[in-house]
Design a protein around this motif. Structure first.
Motif, PDB file in Angstrom:
ATOM      1  N   SER A 106      60.977  56.275  44.331  1.00  0.00           N
ATOM      2  CA  SER A 106      61.010  56.268  42.880  1.00  0.00           C
ATOM      3  C   SER A 106      59.631  56.063  42.278  1.00  0.00           C
ATOM      4  O   SER A 106      59.365  56.508  41.178  1.00  0.00           O
ATOM      5  CB  SER A 106      61.950  55.171  42.390  1.00  0.00           C
ATOM      6  N   SER A 107      58.729  55.400  42.978  1.00  0.00           N
ATOM      7  CA  SER A 107      57.401  55.194  42.431  1.00  0.00           C
ATOM      8  C   SER A 107      56.470  56.355  42.719  1.00  0.00           C
ATOM      9  O   SER A 107      55.567  56.645  41.958  1.00  0.00           O
ATOM     10  CB  SER A 107      56.789  53.900  43.000  1.00  0.00           C
ATOM     11  N   ASN A 108      56.712  57.065  43.790  1.00  0.00           N
ATOM     12  CA  ASN A 108      55.844  58.164  44.165  1.00  0.00           C
ATOM     13  C   ASN A 108      56.430  59.523  43.844  1.00  0.00           C
ATOM     14  O   ASN A 108      55.738  60.536  43.956  1.00  0.00           O
ATOM     15  CB  ASN A 108      55.544  58.125  45.681  1.00  0.00           C
ATOM     16  N   GLY A 109      57.730  59.564  43.498  1.00  0.00           N
ATOM     17  CA  GLY A 109      58.364  60.831  43.223  1.00  0.00           C
ATOM     18  C   GLY A 109      58.770  61.572  44.464  1.00  0.00           C
ATOM     19  O   GLY A 109      59.113  62.741  44.427  1.00  0.00           O
ATOM     20  N   ILE A 127      70.687  58.108  36.525  1.00  0.00           N
ATOM     21  CA  ILE A 127      69.921  57.999  35.286  1.00  0.00           C
ATOM     22  C   ILE A 127      70.787  57.336  34.223  1.00  0.00           C
ATOM     23  O   ILE A 127      71.916  57.774  33.960  1.00  0.00           O
ATOM     24  CB  ILE A 127      69.460  59.384  34.792  1.00  0.00           C
ATOM     25  N   ILE A 128      70.261  56.282  33.622  1.00  0.00           N
ATOM     26  CA  ILE A 128      70.983  55.555  32.572  1.00  0.00           C
ATOM     27  C   ILE A 128      70.150  55.624  31.294  1.00  0.00           C
ATOM     28  O   ILE A 128      68.959  55.283  31.301  1.00  0.00           O
ATOM     29  CB  ILE A 128      71.219  54.088  32.961  1.00  0.00           C
ATOM     30  N   THR A 129      70.768  56.044  30.204  1.00  0.00           N
ATOM     31  CA  THR A 129      70.096  56.113  28.909  1.00  0.00           C
ATOM     32  C   THR A 129      70.648  55.017  28.008  1.00  0.00           C
ATOM     33  O   THR A 129      71.866  54.877  27.868  1.00  0.00           O
ATOM     34  CB  THR A 129      70.305  57.487  28.257  1.00  0.00           C
ATOM     35  N   TYR A 170      75.020  55.820  50.358  1.00  0.00           N
ATOM     36  CA  TYR A 170      74.125  56.700  49.629  1.00  0.00           C
ATOM     37  C   TYR A 170      72.734  56.059  49.498  1.00  0.00           C
ATOM     38  O   TYR A 170      72.601  54.839  49.452  1.00  0.00           O
ATOM     39  CB  TYR A 170      74.658  56.991  48.228  1.00  0.00           C
ATOM     40  N   GLN A 171      71.749  56.890  49.421  1.00  0.00           N
ATOM     41  CA  GLN A 171      70.391  56.427  49.131  1.00  0.00           C
ATOM     42  C   GLN A 171      70.193  56.583  47.627  1.00  0.00           C
ATOM     43  O   GLN A 171      70.089  57.695  47.114  1.00  0.00           O
ATOM     44  CB  GLN A 171      69.369  57.279  49.894  1.00  0.00           C
ATOM     45  N   VAL A 172      70.153  55.472  46.911  1.00  0.00           N
ATOM     46  CA  VAL A 172      70.233  55.493  45.451  1.00  0.00           C
ATOM     47  C   VAL A 172      68.924  55.011  44.832  1.00  0.00           C
ATOM     48  O   VAL A 172      68.344  54.008  45.266  1.00  0.00           O
ATOM     49  CB  VAL A 172      71.395  54.609  44.953  1.00  0.00           C
ATOM     50  N   ASP A 173      68.486  55.742  43.811  1.00  0.00           N
ATOM     51  CA  ASP A 173      67.418  55.289  42.934  1.00  0.00           C
ATOM     52  C   ASP A 173      67.941  55.283  41.508  1.00  0.00           C
ATOM     53  O   ASP A 173      68.770  56.126  41.142  1.00  0.00           O
ATOM     54  CB  ASP A 173      66.200  56.214  43.011  1.00  0.00           C
ATOM     55  N   VAL A 174      67.462  54.348  40.708  1.00  0.00           N
ATOM     56  CA  VAL A 174      67.864  54.240  39.302  1.00  0.00           C
ATOM     57  C   VAL A 174      66.684  54.616  38.419  1.00  0.00           C
ATOM     58  O   VAL A 174      65.546  54.189  38.673  1.00  0.00           O
ATOM     59  CB  VAL A 174      68.334  52.811  38.965  1.00  0.00           C
ATOM     60  N   VAL A 198      67.009  49.755  46.667  1.00  0.00           N
ATOM     61  CA  VAL A 198      67.294  50.619  45.528  1.00  0.00           C
ATOM     62  C   VAL A 198      66.048  50.674  44.644  1.00  0.00           C
ATOM     63  O   VAL A 198      65.557  49.646  44.190  1.00  0.00           O
ATOM     64  CB  VAL A 198      68.498  50.107  44.723  1.00  0.00           C
ATOM     65  N   GLY A 199      65.553  51.871  44.423  1.00  0.00           N
ATOM     66  CA  GLY A 199      64.347  52.032  43.622  1.00  0.00           C
ATOM     67  C   GLY A 199      64.648  52.033  42.132  1.00  0.00           C
ATOM     68  O   GLY A 199      65.763  52.321  41.698  1.00  0.00           O
ATOM     69  N   LEU A 200      63.658  51.708  41.331  1.00  0.00           N
ATOM     70  CA  LEU A 200      63.802  51.683  39.875  1.00  0.00           C
ATOM     71  C   LEU A 200      62.553  52.229  39.213  1.00  0.00           C
ATOM     72  O   LEU A 200      61.435  51.849  39.557  1.00  0.00           O
ATOM     73  CB  LEU A 200      64.058  50.258  39.374  1.00  0.00           C
ATOM     74  N   GLN A 201      62.744  53.140  38.282  1.00  0.00           N
ATOM     75  CA  GLN A 201      61.684  53.554  37.372  1.00  0.00           C
ATOM     76  C   GLN A 201      62.182  53.380  35.951  1.00  0.00           C
ATOM     77  O   GLN A 201      63.376  53.572  35.669  1.00  0.00           O
ATOM     78  CB  GLN A 201      61.291  55.012  37.603  1.00  0.00           C
TER      79      GLN A 201
END
Length: 562
Positions: A106-109, A127-129, A170-174, A198-201
């Motif tokens: 999540s930090s490197n894309g 993705i949460i808005t 699952y491999q999850v990023d937020v 779990v990654g976060l951006q």
């Protein structure tokens, strides 16, 4: 830097001592040598005045016997080198264990590749808005309530924790998109709540600028309505790094069962599409008379190309005496006896059992009878038996949405719930009436589905850029929140729409996986009681309609066989 400084100082000290020695032993030094020595003294004294520690370094070095000074320098350099390598090793391991591979992604894309002995896993970008950090009191919410702590974080954690454990793994990023500026300490609350790995951006202050057409057309203001568009840019940026994309509002609980069922049902639809013919003699189908609509049999590739699993938003009744469910259900019998499955009801634990200690007003384990639907009812649905593939896509519920600008050859008919005259002279609803369309509060899709929509299924681009003639002002003009995040573009024929046909499985093992929980629980306070359809009643009514359709099918086949 300190290492280089010490080495330089030691070198200068050696030079100073050497020059002193030369000066003592060679009384016939040239004027040039004397000048060089004086120059070195001036440089060294200047550095000692600027950095007092250098004087102590010089004294320590000169206190060591000359024969041991070279050995001392070598040992000192090796010691510094070893400690530096050891420190970097600890730092690397700490980063790997705390953030995990997903955080790195999540930090490197980019996502880390799996080793040969690791099982491949589904890569999910969630993705949460979120529009407000604190509730404003509008739409019957509690003014001043900490929405981030009491809603967003527990909704996110309930979903993510269900996705990363067996059997899903699952491999999850937020990716969090905020209309407001998120303070570091508030962001840390979110990071601390996420499970390891779990990654976060965070994209805060994310509302795009637009012209204030109401007050001053020359003034730029944050266009919060277009905040719902921003997740499309995130998806385009991350498109090749994930297999599955979830884009939902901050009060929608999305669990692993929803994701897993969506992928399984999508895979079955894909298999049907691959083997389907491009043309059939009875396609385009007849839609003028609901009594003659096709509701079983083969389908073309064009029809199945737009078929995707769909969802219905639900809430949980907070107080059945104050805000109750519908008193007068539509006149279709409630039948809870399912063929080959016995008595069945919806399973509220799939959608609506949550662990939200931060939000004491949210029921943790509601019963089936308390789960309500307010944006649809049995009148909106038709049933279709798809060509045999599995129990995911056998008898399915065809949801409203497509209509405008839809090609006749791609329309999917079905057995309408009012085919036997339950609704009198009422016509079968089409398109997207707000009280029947079942807005989802978001959407999910696989990488392949998004590519197909963006490459031609949609009348306008699904991913940016959002250019004319399909869009104006980069998609900000006349595009409301529901168009983007409510998934109206996804499943309707509005301008730039995709006309994707949502389907739900009527199988009792899977129907509940199409229900997603709106934890705000505020619609029951805003809308009329007769809009509050109990989800369990809808489930039983659809079962009745399926049995009617099955009986009609048998009659049609018998007639054809004679």
């Amino acid at each position: 830097k300190s290492f280089m400084l010490v080495v330089t100082s030691l070198g200068i000290a050696v030079t100073e001592e050497t020059m002193n020695s030369i000066s003592r032993t060679d009384s016939y030094s040239s004027n040039e040598s004397i000048c060089s020595e004086a120059r070195l003294h001036r440089i060294w004294n200047r550095w000692k005045r600027r950095i007092p520690a250098l004087k102590k370094v010089q004294e320590t070095y000169l206190s060591i016997p000359p024969r041991l000074r070279i050995a001392f320098i070598i040992v000192w350099v090796l010691w510094k080198l070893c400690t530096t390598i050891f420190f970097l090793y600890l730092l690397f391991n700490m980063h790997r264990h705390i953030t995990g591979a997903s955080a790195s992604a999540s930090s490197n894309g980019q996502l880390q590749s799996l080793s040969a002995d690791e099982e491949p896993t589904t890569r999910v970008l969630y993705i949460i808005t979120t529009l407000s950090e604190f509730n404003t009191g509008l739409r019957r919410t509690i003014k001043g309530q900490d929405r981030l702590v009491e809603t967003l974080i527990p909704v996110m954690v309930n979903g993510v924790e269900s996705m990363i454990v067996p059997p899903f793994n699952y491999q999850v990023d937020v990716f969090l998109i905020c209309a407001y500026e998120l303070k570091p300490e508030r962001e840390q609350l979110i990071r601390d709540s996420l499970p390891l790995g779990v990654g976060l951006q965070v994209w805060d202050d994310a509302a795009p600028l637009g012209y204030d057409n109401r007050n001053s057309k020359d003034k730029l203001i944050p266009n919060t309505r277009a905040l719902a568009r921003q997740h499309r840019y995130v998806i385009k940026d991350k498109f090749f790094h994930y297999d599955m994309f979830l884009a939902f509002e901050d009060d929608m609980v999305i669990k692993a069962d929803h994701v897993d069922h969506f992928m399984a049902m999508s895979a079955d639809i894909d298999r049907l599409r691959e083997s389907a013919p491009t043309e059939l003699p009875d396609v385009p189908e007849t839609f003028d008379d609901p009594g003659k609509m096709k509701f079983f049999g083969d389908m073309t590739k064009g029809q199945l190309d737009r078929a995707v699993p769909g969802f219905i938003r639900v809430e949980v009744l907070l107080n059945d005496t104050v805000h109750s469910g519908q008193r007068n259900p539509l006149p279709i019998p409630l039948d809870f006896e399912f063929d080959d499955a016995g008595t069945r009801h919806i399973e509220p634990e799939i959608c609506c059992h949550v662990n939200m200690p931060q939000s004491p007003r949210t029921p943790q384990s509601p019963p089936a009878d308390d789960v309500i639907i307010w944006e649809s009812n049995v009148k909106a649905f038709t049933l279709r038996e798809l060509p045999t593939a599995s129990n995911y896509v056998n008898w399915t519920v065809v949801m409203l949405g497509p209509g405008k600008r839809e090609k006749e050859a791609e329309k999917i008919g079905g057995y309408w719930s009012g085919r036997q005259g339950f609704f009198g002279d009422e016509k079968r609803p089409t398109g997207g009436p707000p009280d029947l369309i079942a807005q989802q509060g978001g959407w999910m899709a696989t990488q392949t589905q998004i590519a197909r929509m963006n490459d031609g299924l949609c009348m306008g681009s699904f991913l940016p850029p959002f250019d004319p003639p399909s869009y104006y002002s980069d998609g900000q003009e006349s595009m409301n929140v529901e168009f983007w995040s409510g998934s109206y573009q996804f499943f309707t024929g509005v301008k730039s729409g995709c006309n994707m046909q949502r389907l739900m499985s009527i199988h009792p093992d899977h129907f509940s996986k199409h229900l997603i929980y709106h934890v705000a629980n505020n619609k029951q306070k805003q809308l009329a009681r007769e809009r509050m359809v109990r989800a369990d009643h809808l489930f039983a009514q659809l079962n009745s309609v399926q049995k009617m359709a099955q009986t009609e099918k048998e009659k049609i086949l018998q007639k054809k066989s004679k």
